[in-house]
Motif scaffolding. Structure first.
Motif, mmCIF file in Angstrom:
data_model
loop_
_atom_site.group_PDB
_atom_site.id
_atom_site.type_symbol
_atom_site.label_atom_id
_atom_site.label_comp_id
_atom_site.label_asym_id
_atom_site.label_seq_id
_atom_site.Cartn_x
_atom_site.Cartn_y
_atom_site.Cartn_z
ATOM 1 N N ARG A 27 -17.446 -4.172 -7.620
ATOM 2 C CA ARG A 27 -16.268 -4.358 -6.762
ATOM 3 C C ARG A 27 -16.624 -4.346 -5.281
ATOM 4 N N ASP A 48 0.833 -1.214 0.000
ATOM 5 C CA ASP A 48 0.000 0.000 0.000
ATOM 6 C C ASP A 48 0.863 1.258 0.000
ATOM 7 N N LYS A 102 -10.524 -11.933 -7.864
ATOM 8 C CA LYS A 102 -10.292 -10.504 -7.610
ATOM 9 C C LYS A 102 -9.999 -9.765 -8.915
ATOM 10 N N ASP A 110 -5.030 -10.626 -1.979
ATOM 11 C CA ASP A 110 -5.873 -9.436 -1.859
ATOM 12 C C ASP A 110 -5.107 -8.126 -1.981
ATOM 13 N N ALA A 111 -4.211 -7.851 -1.014
ATOM 14 C CA ALA A 111 -3.696 -6.479 -0.869
ATOM 15 C C ALA A 111 -2.803 -6.010 -2.017
ATOM 16 N N SER A 112 -2.143 -6.935 -2.703
ATOM 17 C CA SER A 112 -1.226 -6.492 -3.773
ATOM 18 C C SER A 112 -1.954 -6.338 -5.111
ATOM 19 N N VAL A 113 -3.170 -6.908 -5.177
ATOM 20 C CA VAL A 113 -3.894 -6.977 -6.448
ATOM 21 C C VAL A 113 -5.055 -6.000 -6.437
ATOM 22 N N GLY A 114 -5.188 -5.184 -7.464
ATOM 23 C CA GLY A 114 -6.395 -4.366 -7.547
ATOM 24 C C GLY A 114 -6.176 -2.896 -7.733
ATOM 25 N N GLY A 115 -4.956 -2.399 -7.428
ATOM 26 C CA GLY A 115 -4.644 -1.013 -7.766
ATOM 27 C C GLY A 115 -5.026 0.032 -6.733
ATOM 28 N N LYS A 116 -5.573 -0.391 -5.573
ATOM 29 C CA LYS A 116 -5.809 0.611 -4.524
ATOM 30 C C LYS A 116 -4.519 0.753 -3.733
HETATM 31 N N1 GLY Z 1 -4.479 -3.007 -3.523
HETATM 32 C C1 GLY Z 1 -5.587 -3.657 -2.984
HETATM 33 C C2 GLY Z 1 -6.828 -3.458 -3.765
HETATM 34 O O1 GLY Z 1 -6.816 -2.799 -4.756
HETATM 35 O O2 GLY Z 1 -7.856 -3.983 -3.392
#
Ligand code: GLY
Length: 341
Positions: A228, A97, A214, A124-130
């Motif tokens: 999402r 993050d 995910k 979870d935490a590394s995938v998704g771009g948040k």
């Molecule tokens: N980096 C976590 C997410 O995008 O959910």
């Protein structure tokens, strides 16, 4: 090794499931790089890092602040990092993050990728771009959507995880199965014991299946305008429990999923048998499913949830096993439906 992709508005992300840390230089591909990691990871795996400058941060949620971000910017300036650099976060969710946020804002954004070292980060935490940090007592209050160029999930790094960190990952894996994949749920019911032992075939399949779910959801709704939101199953109540009762994330969302399943049963979306299957599976994974709490405290923590819109919260309810729906529910209604659960 298996590959998956996210094609986001903010860029394409290549997810390398089963790739090894010692192949990281392939992903860096000859560019200048800076590694961001934490003190634990450096001690455990620093010897396996490729030869680039390393910025080390402390461990734990309290480090996820703008002060840490600022100290990293200072180091990047000292290292004369410019827009040709790639930042690689090697660590769990907190490192990912923070390094994603730093890379997205330093010089208006430079390339970045992750080596996810915890089960939670891999699924979870590394995938998704948040990417983001906590602010003024609120989780992930300041941040951006921006896809990492690559994410390496090396299962060999999981063996040094504490049992609590493993369980946190399994809670998210169960979540993915409940909301999107009934076959994966049945597989977990059969293979939970090998999963707990981190059997390499079982764990690689579970990480892959989770990332498929995910990545699929993120590909359809990158910035969480609709679908999402189902990834928040168990998290609305879970985050409130985490905050008020101090439970670790995985344990808190396990309880949150059981309460949400109970509410779904009361709404006629889930049978008693299905709700029991969810609870039993979480128990197999040594996760708590109940707590004694003051409902008022939980509701007041939920009132501060940044996902709230007006009086309503987008609450995720399983609809059978392998599917979920999002319902706007007022806090008062959630309080009524959760009464006694
Ligand atoms: N980096 C976590 C997410 O995008 O959910």
């Amino acid at each position: 090794m298996k590959l998956l992709y996210i094609h986001g508005k903010t860029g394409k992300s290549t997810l390398l499931i089963g790739e090894r840390l010692h192949h990281l230089h392939h992903a860096i591909a000859g560019r200048p790089a800076v590694i961001i990691t934490d003190t634990n990871l450096l001690a455990l795996y620093g010897k396996d890092f490729p030869n680039y400058p390393v910025i080390t941060i402390g461990c734990g949620e309290t480090i996820k602040t703008l002060d840490t971000v600022s100290s990293i910017y200072h180091r990047l300036v000292e290292l004369e990092a410019d827009r040709s650099f790639v930042i690689v976060g090697i660590g769990g969710g907190i490192v990912c993050d923070i390094s994603g946020f730093v890379a997205s804002t330093y010089m208006r954004g430079i390339s970045f990728g992750f080596v996810a070292t915890t089960l939670l980060a891999q699924v979870d935490a590394s995938v998704g771009g948040k990417n983001g940090v906590n602010f003024s007592g609120f989780k992930n209050m300041v941040g951006v959507f921006n896809q990492p160029e690559f994410v390496i999930c090396d299962m060999n790094l999981l063996h040094t995880l504490s049992i609590q960190d493993r369980l946190c990952g399994f809670a998210e894996i169960v979540k993915h199965a409940v909301i999107a994949d009934a076959d994966m749920f049945s597989y977990l019911e059969k293979h939970w014991s090998q999963a707990l032992e981190l059997d390499s075939d079982v764990i690689e399949k579970l990480v892959y299946d989770s990332v498929v779910i995910k990545a699929g959801v993120v590909n359809r709704d990158e910035t969480e305008k609709g679908e999402r939101r189902i990834l928040n199953f168990g998290h609305t109540i879970g985050h409130a429990i985490e905050k008020t009762a101090g439970f670790p994330h995985g344990e808190a969302i396990s309880i949150g999923m059981v309460v949400a399943a109970g509410i779904a049963q009361r709404c006629g979306l889930l049978t008693e048998i299905e709700a029991k299957r969810i609870e039993n599976l979480l128990t197999r994974f040594q996760l708590p499913t109940r707590m004694s709490c003051q409902p008022d405290e939980i509701l007041s923590a939920m009132r501060k949830d940044k996902k709230r819109e007006g009086e309503d919260i987008f609450f995720v309810l399983p609809e059978g096993i392998g599917k979920a729906v999002v319902r706007p529910l007022s806090l008062a209604r959630i309080g009524q439906l959760a009464d006694g659960l």
